[in-house]
Design an enzyme around this catalytic site. Structure first.
Site, mmCIF file in Angstrom:
data_model
loop_
_atom_site.group_PDB
_atom_site.id
_atom_site.type_symbol
_atom_site.label_atom_id
_atom_site.label_comp_id
_atom_site.label_asym_id
_atom_site.label_seq_id
_atom_site.Cartn_x
_atom_site.Cartn_y
_atom_site.Cartn_z
ATOM 1 N N ASP A 122 -6.804 -1.510 1.360
ATOM 2 C CA ASP A 122 -5.288 -2.872 2.052
ATOM 3 C C ASP A 122 -5.443 -4.290 1.296
ATOM 4 O O ASP A 122 -6.696 -4.490 0.716
ATOM 5 C CB ASP A 122 -5.772 -3.245 3.173
ATOM 6 C CG ASP A 122 -4.440 -3.256 4.336
ATOM 7 O OD1 ASP A 122 -3.095 -3.265 3.583
ATOM 8 O OD2 ASP A 122 -4.301 -4.150 5.195
ATOM 9 N N GLU A 160 3.973 -4.051 -2.705
ATOM 10 C CA GLU A 160 4.452 -4.880 -2.250
ATOM 11 C C GLU A 160 5.758 -6.149 -2.437
ATOM 12 O O GLU A 160 5.014 -6.413 -3.626
ATOM 13 C CB GLU A 160 3.239 -5.576 -1.530
ATOM 14 C CG GLU A 160 4.660 -6.916 -0.316
ATOM 15 C CD GLU A 160 3.533 -7.701 0.878
ATOM 16 O OE1 GLU A 160 2.147 -6.795 1.085
ATOM 17 O OE2 GLU A 160 3.749 -8.233 1.371
ATOM 18 N N GLY A 183 -1.047 -10.863 12.240
ATOM 19 C CA GLY A 183 -1.408 -11.411 12.576
ATOM 20 C C GLY A 183 -1.169 -11.777 14.331
ATOM 21 O O GLY A 183 -0.245 -10.956 14.276
ATOM 22 N N HIS A 207 3.755 -3.825 7.408
ATOM 23 C CA HIS A 207 2.658 -4.605 7.540
ATOM 24 C C HIS A 207 3.534 -5.681 9.207
ATOM 25 O O HIS A 207 4.336 -5.942 9.259
ATOM 26 C CB HIS A 207 2.290 -5.678 6.677
ATOM 27 C CG HIS A 207 1.953 -4.429 5.569
ATOM 28 N ND1 HIS A 207 0.510 -5.098 4.882
ATOM 29 C CD2 HIS A 207 2.056 -4.177 4.664
ATOM 30 C CE1 HIS A 207 0.391 -3.733 3.896
ATOM 31 N NE2 HIS A 207 1.422 -3.112 3.522
ATOM 32 N N GLY A 208 2.240 -6.166 9.539
ATOM 33 C CA GLY A 208 1.817 -6.914 10.780
ATOM 34 C C GLY A 208 2.141 -6.349 11.677
ATOM 35 O O GLY A 208 3.279 -6.816 11.932
ATOM 36 N N ASN A 216 1.407 -0.787 9.878
ATOM 37 C CA ASN A 216 -0.026 -1.485 9.126
ATOM 38 C C ASN A 216 -0.541 -2.199 10.806
ATOM 39 O O ASN A 216 0.088 -2.466 11.083
ATOM 40 C CB ASN A 216 -0.058 -2.390 8.034
ATOM 41 C CG ASN A 216 -0.328 -1.642 7.020
ATOM 42 O OD1 ASN A 216 0.053 -0.181 6.818
ATOM 43 N ND2 ASN A 216 -1.395 -2.541 5.568
HETATM 44 P P1 13P Z 1 -1.477 -7.193 11.953
HETATM 45 O O1 13P Z 1 -3.404 -7.531 11.764
HETATM 46 O O2 13P Z 1 -0.644 -8.337 12.863
HETATM 47 O O3 13P Z 1 -1.815 -5.677 12.748
HETATM 48 O O4 13P Z 1 -0.999 -6.591 10.372
HETATM 49 C C1 13P Z 1 -2.180 -5.565 9.609
HETATM 50 C C2 13P Z 1 -1.828 -5.458 8.357
HETATM 51 O O5 13P Z 1 -0.400 -6.044 7.756
HETATM 52 C C3 13P Z 1 -2.612 -4.758 7.372
HETATM 53 O O6 13P Z 1 -2.281 -5.177 6.058
#
Ligand code: 13P
Length: 276
Positions: free
Chosen positions: A81, A133, A174, A201-202, A223
């Protein structure tokens, strides 16, 4: 069983679900994630980001990820990743990862496309798939005006030959201070213009409504990192707060169980249960 990224994400695209890609920083996270996937008969992706290498060195973690994937009763891919350089991607290829993400999102378009194209050529020569990305996902300050551009996404995919594309539609890594609203209209346009699986992501902290809208409109991989870390930290804190004399084995057990719960919850949300 260890399965190529391409097969898992293409199946998700075809059958309209998203495969969860779970960042694992320890043996406990890996055990919990695989247990959840087996419990729910779901494919998953185990992944490790380059920023996590100080606490989870890739060359130490790779054998754990790969053995866990091979022994699993469900399809598991092993993914790098946010590889920050071509060199890191090559290191992951050497370790046997089934796919790598090259993150050139902060580079100007041309440079991102050029470097991604090189990673794709090198990785494909070794039978390894690539996620790239485009757009400014990443920091809270960046959110609003850096959504992935529809026409640029088509040019980028054609130029690079990437197997999957992570896009920016208001998603952030995050802990969110407030639940985000994702730009589903933009996602729909990007999906209509491109045939490759799209990646969100996120994932931690996204609303159920947005997850479902993402899955209906072309997101095939989501993710999740922070939600697992919060679940593990809270489970350990609760265990320690109970008094008595806490044991290290007890702490490890709480982390495995919390990882399993957090991963299972997301597998259900992503509708990948029962899709082995
Ligand atoms: P989060 O920490 O917000 O779940 O995001 C994870 C991520 O996108 C790793 O690439």
């Amino acid at each position: 069983m260890l399965i190529p990224f391409r097969e898992i994400t293409r199946d998700a695209l075809r059958r309209r679900y998203a495969v969860g890609a779970f960042n694992c920083l320890s043996v406990e996270n890996v055990m919990g994630a695989v247990a959840a996937a087996e419990e729910l008969h779901s494919p998953i992706i185990l992944q490790l980001a380059e920023v996590q290498f100080p606490e989870a060195p890739m060359e130490l973690m790779a054998p754990v990820f790969l053995r866990a994937a091979r022994d699993a009763k469900v399809p598991v891919a092993v993914h790098l990743d946010h590889g920050r350089s071509i060199e890191t991607c090559i290191r992951a290829v050497r370790e046997g990862f089934t796919s790598v993400m090259f993150d050139g999102a902060e580079l100007p378009f041309e440079e991102n496309a050029e470097q991604t194209r090189l990673v794709v050529r090198l990785a494909h020569a070794a039978g390894v798939d690539v996620e790239a990305e485009l757009g400014g996902e990443g920091t809270a300050a960046a959110a609003a005006d850096v959504f992935t551009d529809v026409e640029e996404s088509a040019r980028f995919i054609a130029r690079t030959g990437t197997d999957a594309l992570a896009i920016a539609i208001g998603n952030l890594h995050g802990r969110y201070t407030a639940t985000p609203r994702l730009n589903i209209a933009r996602l729909r346009e990007i999906h209509a213009r491109n045939a490759v699986p799209l990646v969100l992501h996120g994932g931690s902290g996204t609303s159920e409504e947005d997850f479902k809208a993402c899955i209906r409109n072309g997101i095939c991989k989501i993710n999740v990192a922070t939600a697992i870390q919060i679940a593990a930290a809270e489970a350990v804190a609760e265990y320690l707060a109970r008094g008595g004399s806490p044991g290290y084995i007890g702490i490890k057990r709480r982390i495995i169980e919390a990882s399993q719960r957090a991963v299972a919850e997301h597998i259900r949300l992503f509708e990948s249960d029962g899709k082995p």
